[in-house]
Write an enzyme that holds these catalytic residues in place. Structure first.
Site, PDB file in Angstrom:
ATOM      1  N   HIS A   1       2.403   3.637  -9.290  1.00 36.75           N
ATOM      2  CA  HIS A   1       2.687   2.012  -9.309  1.00 36.75           C
ATOM      3  C   HIS A   1       3.730   1.309  -9.246  1.00 36.75           C
ATOM      4  O   HIS A   1       4.018   0.183  -9.908  1.00 36.75           O
ATOM      5  CB  HIS A   1       1.075   1.820  -9.974  1.00 36.75           C
ATOM      6  CG  HIS A   1      -0.174   1.708  -9.311  1.00 36.75           C
ATOM      7  ND1 HIS A   1      -0.250   1.916  -7.737  1.00 36.75           N
ATOM      8  CD2 HIS A   1      -1.486   2.261  -9.889  1.00 36.75           C
ATOM      9  CE1 HIS A   1      -1.568   1.836  -7.729  1.00 36.75           C
ATOM     10  NE2 HIS A   1      -2.026   2.736  -8.504  1.00 36.75           N
TER      11      HIS A   1
ATOM     12  N   LEU B   1      10.921 -20.518  -3.879  1.00 40.76           N
ATOM     13  CA  LEU B   1      10.026 -19.663  -3.622  1.00 40.76           C
ATOM     14  C   LEU B   1       8.784 -20.520  -4.368  1.00 40.76           C
ATOM     15  O   LEU B   1       8.834 -19.839  -5.391  1.00 40.76           O
ATOM     16  CB  LEU B   1      10.504 -18.244  -3.311  1.00 40.76           C
ATOM     17  CG  LEU B   1       9.490 -17.278  -3.370  1.00 40.76           C
ATOM     18  CD1 LEU B   1       8.964 -17.359  -1.358  1.00 40.76           C
ATOM     19  CD2 LEU B   1       9.746 -15.522  -3.761  1.00 40.76           C
TER      20      LEU B   1
ATOM     21  N   ASP C   1       1.372  -1.215  -0.013  1.00 40.34           N
ATOM     22  CA  ASP C   1       0.146  -0.267   0.057  1.00 40.34           C
ATOM     23  C   ASP C   1       0.919   1.526  -0.487  1.00 40.34           C
ATOM     24  O   ASP C   1       1.797   0.995   0.531  1.00 40.34           O
ATOM     25  CB  ASP C   1      -1.389   0.122   1.343  1.00 40.34           C
ATOM     26  CG  ASP C   1      -1.432   0.904   1.015  1.00 40.34           C
ATOM     27  OD1 ASP C   1      -1.912   1.497  -0.096  1.00 40.34           O
ATOM     28  OD2 ASP C   1      -2.529   1.084   2.384  1.00 40.34           O
TER      29      ASP C   1
HETATM   30  C1  IPE Z   1      -5.511  -2.699  -0.446  1.00 42.64           C
HETATM   31  O1  IPE Z   1      -5.296  -1.305  -0.296  1.00 42.64           O
HETATM   32  C2  IPE Z   1      -5.100  -3.095  -1.611  1.00 42.64           C
HETATM   33  C3  IPE Z   1      -3.938  -3.828  -1.637  1.00 42.64           C
HETATM   34  C4  IPE Z   1      -3.317  -3.177  -1.754  1.00 42.64           C
HETATM   35  C5  IPE Z   1      -3.539  -4.067  -3.722  1.00 42.64           C
HETATM   36  P1  IPE Z   1      -6.462  -0.130  -0.927  1.00 42.64           P
HETATM   37  O2  IPE Z   1      -5.240   1.252  -0.369  1.00 42.64           O
HETATM   38  O3  IPE Z   1      -7.011  -0.634  -1.803  1.00 42.64           O
HETATM   39  O4  IPE Z   1      -7.018  -0.611   1.085  1.00 42.64           O
HETATM   40  P2  IPE Z   1      -7.711   1.103   1.568  1.00 42.64           P
HETATM   41  O5  IPE Z   1      -9.266   0.224   0.502  1.00 42.64           O
HETATM   42  O6  IPE Z   1      -7.572   2.230   1.689  1.00 42.64           O
HETATM   43  O7  IPE Z   1      -8.374  -0.307   2.974  1.00 42.64           O
HETATM   44  C1  IPE Z   2      -1.529   0.195  -2.774  1.00 39.46           C
HETATM   45  O1  IPE Z   2      -1.431   1.441  -3.377  1.00 39.46           O
HETATM   46  C2  IPE Z   2      -1.636  -0.180  -4.643  1.00 39.46           C
HETATM   47  C3  IPE Z   2      -2.947  -0.672  -4.779  1.00 39.46           C
HETATM   48  C4  IPE Z   2      -4.114  -0.667  -4.343  1.00 39.46           C
HETATM   49  C5  IPE Z   2      -3.323  -1.610  -6.426  1.00 39.46           C
HETATM   50  P1  IPE Z   2      -3.008   2.461  -3.789  1.00 39.46           P
HETATM   51  O2  IPE Z   2      -2.596   2.983  -4.763  1.00 39.46           O
HETATM   52  O3  IPE Z   2      -3.562   2.172  -2.417  1.00 39.46           O
HETATM   53  O4  IPE Z   2      -1.795   4.003  -2.576  1.00 39.46           O
HETATM   54  P2  IPE Z   2      -2.965   4.952  -1.714  1.00 39.46           P
HETATM   55  O5  IPE Z   2      -3.608   4.136  -0.252  1.00 39.46           O
HETATM   56  O6  IPE Z   2      -3.449   5.770  -2.531  1.00 39.46           O
HETATM   57  O7  IPE Z   2      -1.102   5.865  -2.248  1.00 39.46           O
HETATM   58 MG    MG Z   3      -4.279   2.056  -0.653  1.00 37.09          MG
END
Ligand code: IPE
Ligand code: IPE
Ligand code: MG
Length: 259
Positions: A47, A141, A30
């Site tokens: 990303h 792995l 995240d």
């Molecule tokens: C959770 O991250 C999903 C992934 C890391 C793929 P999100 O950033 O989407 O989660 P919420 O919605 O903030 O909890």
């Molecule tokens: C995690 O990073 C990747 C996915 C959920 C696909 P985010 O895109 O949720 O990044 P933030 O939470 O907005 O910083």
């Molecule tokens: Mg996120």
């Protein structure tokens, strides 16, 4: 101290060390969006930068004798993001799979994808099947990527499979469902439950990830944003895990075999 005794202590220390290495580490990757925003960039740049962290984490897991590394890459709820971000993410995933394919082979890594594949485009699905097939015989792995996945979706599809089995007379209506049998109906069947779950970016929630499978998982939260996550951050998580006492309902004394 005799030679035999010295050798025994060494072996015990080694066994102890091995015990502290989790068999399955799962990561909620995240913070990509925030990483990009901090730099005045588009979310997709975050990303893209996160791919390097995936590479580092995979390498670290392989080097440290972790059996399974699973990565939450795209949740069921992430389908609600802007269409442009979803499209960019999918393209990025195909790109990464294609580029890393030879690295997976060179390092004996087996690739598996888990999630609701029916929601993915046929192109993404095809590429995933290709890489799964290519790496199927690798014995090192196991890298599991959770895509279009949610814990509630997984549990519900398992329940529906039981209902279907009864309807098809493959299971009698009065046969109780056991934990072991339910485990096998989940999409994670064959993958051990995570010992350690890491979530980056400071969020401290499960976000509908492995709800059933995390029943006894150790959680580790770090403020590091996913694109900044490197081997030293992974090491810190393992060091913290090594200090934990997993009791599974027993007392500390029982675990340490006192009395
Ligand atoms: C959770 O991250 C999903 C992934 C890391 C793929 P999100 O950033 O989407 O989660 P919420 O919605 O903030 O909890
Ligand atoms: C995690 O990073 C990747 C996915 C959920 C696909 P985010 O895109 O949720 O990044 P933030 O939470 O907005 O910083
Ligand atoms: Mg996120």
């Amino acid at each position: 101290m005799g030679r035999g005794q010295k050798k025994r202590i060494k072996t015990e220390e080694l066994t102890d060390k091995m015990d502290k290495i989790p068999k399955h580490v799962s990561i909620i990757m995240d913070g990509n969006g925030r990483w990009a925003k901090n730099r005045g960039l588009e979310r997709l740049a975050g990303h893209k930068a996160g791919v390097e962290s995936v590479r580092a984490a995979t390498e670290f897991a392989a080097e440290n004798g972790i059996g399974y590394l699973s990565l939450f890459a795209f949740s069921e709820e992430n389908w609600n993001r802007p269409q442009s971000e979803i499209a960019g993410l999918m393209e990025l995933m195909i790109d990464a799979i294609m580029k890393e394919s030879s690295t997976l082979m060179d390092n004996n890594i087996k690739f598996e994808a888990v999630g609701d594949m029916s929601r993915l485009s046929s192109n993404v699905r095809e590429k995933i099947r290709e890489i799964e097939k290519k790496t199927a015989e690798n014995s090192g792995l196991v890298l599991v990527v959770f895509l279009s996945y949610s814990g509630k979706w997984d549990i519900i599809q398992a329940v529906n499979r039981v209902v279907q089995q009864v309807a098809n007379k493959e299971r009698s209506a009065d046969q109780s469902v056991t934990v072991e049998c339910f485990d096998k109906l989940l999409n994670t069947s064959g993958i051990p439950d995570p010992d350690l779950l890491i979530r980056t970016s400071g969020e401290q929630r499960i976000s509908n990830f492995l709800l059933w499978q995390c029943a006894y998982t150790e959680f580790y939260f770090t403020d590091v944003l996913w694109p900044d996550f490197r081997k030293n951050d992974f090491r810190k998580a393992l060091d913290t895990y090594a200090e934990r006492e997993r009791r599974y309902g027993k007392t500390g004394d029982q675990i340490n075999k006192i009395n």
